[in-house]
Write a protein that holds these residues in place. Structure first.
Motif, short mmCIF file in Angstrom:
data_model
loop_
_atom_site.label_atom_id
_atom_site.label_comp_id
_atom_site.label_asym_id
_atom_site.label_seq_id
_atom_site.Cartn_x
_atom_site.Cartn_y
_atom_site.Cartn_z
N LYS A 96 0.35 12.65 -6.43
CA LYS A 96 0.18 13.96 -5.81
C LYS A 96 1.27 14.20 -4.77
CE LYS A 96 -3.15 16.77 -3.26
NZ LYS A 96 -4.49 16.78 -2.64
N SER A 97 1.53 13.19 -3.92
CA SER A 97 2.56 13.35 -2.89
C SER A 97 3.09 11.98 -2.48
CB SER A 97 1.99 14.07 -1.66
OG SER A 97 1.00 13.26 -1.02
N ILE A 138 6.44 3.30 2.28
CA ILE A 138 6.07 4.36 1.35
C ILE A 138 4.56 4.58 1.37
CG2 ILE A 138 6.09 5.08 -1.08
CD1 ILE A 138 8.90 4.82 0.15
N GLU A 139 4.17 5.85 1.39
CA GLU A 139 2.77 6.23 1.24
C GLU A 139 2.68 7.14 0.02
OE1 GLU A 139 -0.11 9.29 3.45
OE2 GLU A 139 0.47 7.60 4.74
N ILE A 140 1.92 6.70 -0.96
CA ILE A 140 1.76 7.44 -2.21
C ILE A 140 0.32 7.94 -2.27
CG2 ILE A 140 1.89 7.32 -4.73
CD1 ILE A 140 3.52 4.64 -4.23
N GLU A 141 0.16 9.24 -2.39
CA GLU A 141 -1.18 9.80 -2.60
C GLU A 141 -1.30 10.13 -4.08
OE1 GLU A 141 -4.13 13.45 -1.21
OE2 GLU A 141 -2.05 13.44 -0.51
N ASP A 144 -6.19 11.22 -7.81
CA ASP A 144 -7.60 10.85 -7.67
C ASP A 144 -8.00 10.62 -6.20
OD1 ASP A 144 -6.57 8.33 -7.02
OD2 ASP A 144 -7.28 7.36 -8.85
N GLY A 145 -7.06 10.86 -5.27
CA GLY A 145 -7.35 10.75 -3.85
C GLY A 145 -7.00 9.41 -3.23
N ARG A 146 -6.70 8.43 -4.05
CA ARG A 146 -6.35 7.11 -3.56
C ARG A 146 -5.00 7.15 -2.85
NH1 ARG A 146 -5.76 2.29 -7.61
NH2 ARG A 146 -5.28 4.09 -8.86
N ILE A 147 -4.87 6.34 -1.81
CA ILE A 147 -3.61 6.22 -1.06
C ILE A 147 -3.10 4.80 -1.24
CG2 ILE A 147 -2.51 6.32 1.21
CD1 ILE A 147 -3.54 9.04 0.57
N ILE A 148 -1.83 4.68 -1.61
CA ILE A 148 -1.18 3.37 -1.71
C ILE A 148 -0.11 3.34 -0.64
CG2 ILE A 148 0.21 1.83 -3.15
CD1 ILE A 148 -1.07 3.21 -5.61
N GLU A 149 -0.21 2.38 0.26
CA GLU A 149 0.80 2.21 1.31
C GLU A 149 1.46 0.86 1.11
OE1 GLU A 149 -0.90 4.62 5.10
OE2 GLU A 149 -1.91 2.74 4.64
#
Length: 167
Positions: A5-6, A54-57, A60-65
């Motif tokens: 998403k972002s 890096i922060e990946i949204e 499905d709403g999950r955030i990967i940092e």
């Protein structure tokens, strides 16, 4: 398949034109890979870095940092490849998995052009010109501010470019 998403780099949101997130499986390890089509401005800012926060949204709403390594890929479109080692593969069971023998491999460049990217974020490029002009024009130019001259030349060249390309 999970979609992005972002993306934020060092806490700053970037414009992502296309992206693919997946797990790359090698003989000895797994890596989380994020391929991004970004603007040339973003490439200039981050492409020479070795690692970034890096922060990946995901949709499905999950955030990967993660701290990820950076590869700026040469080719047609401005592209970043971000990757990091994966410790727990089960965390990413919903992501596509590829290896060097896979028949499918992400092609993030498909369906977008450099012209479309530049409509959103056009890079500026410094240029030096050597001109021979009448002294009164030189004197006038020297009195002008750099910002005003950049605007003047940009508008003048754009009008000429537009006229020549509309034929």
């Amino acid at each position: 398949m999970t979609a992005v998403k972002s993306v934020k780099i060092d806490g700053e949101p970037i414009h992502v034109f296309k992206s693919e997130i997946y797990i790359f499986e090698s003989v000895s390890s797994f890596t989380l890979e994020l391929d991004l089509i970004v603007s040339e401005v973003t490439i200039r800012k981050y492409g020479k870095e070795q690692t970034l926060i890096i922060e990946i949204e995901l949709l499905d709403g999950r955030i990967i940092e993660s701290i990820m390594h950076v590869k700026s890929l040469a080719g047609g479109l401005p592209q970043l490849n971000l990757f990091c080692d994966v410790v727990d593969i089960d965390e990413y069971d919903d992501l596509d998995k590829v290896n060097e023998n896979s028949t499918w491999f992400p092609n993030v460049e498909q369906g977008i052009t450099l012209e479309e990217i530049r409509k959103i974020e056009m890079p500026n490029e410094p240029i030096s010109l050597k001109l021979t002009l009448p002294i009164e024009q030189v004197e006038w130019l020297k009195k002008q501010k750099k910002k005003e001259l950049n605007q003047l030349f940009s508008e003048m060249i754009y009008e000429r470019w537009k006229k020549e390309n509309s034929k």
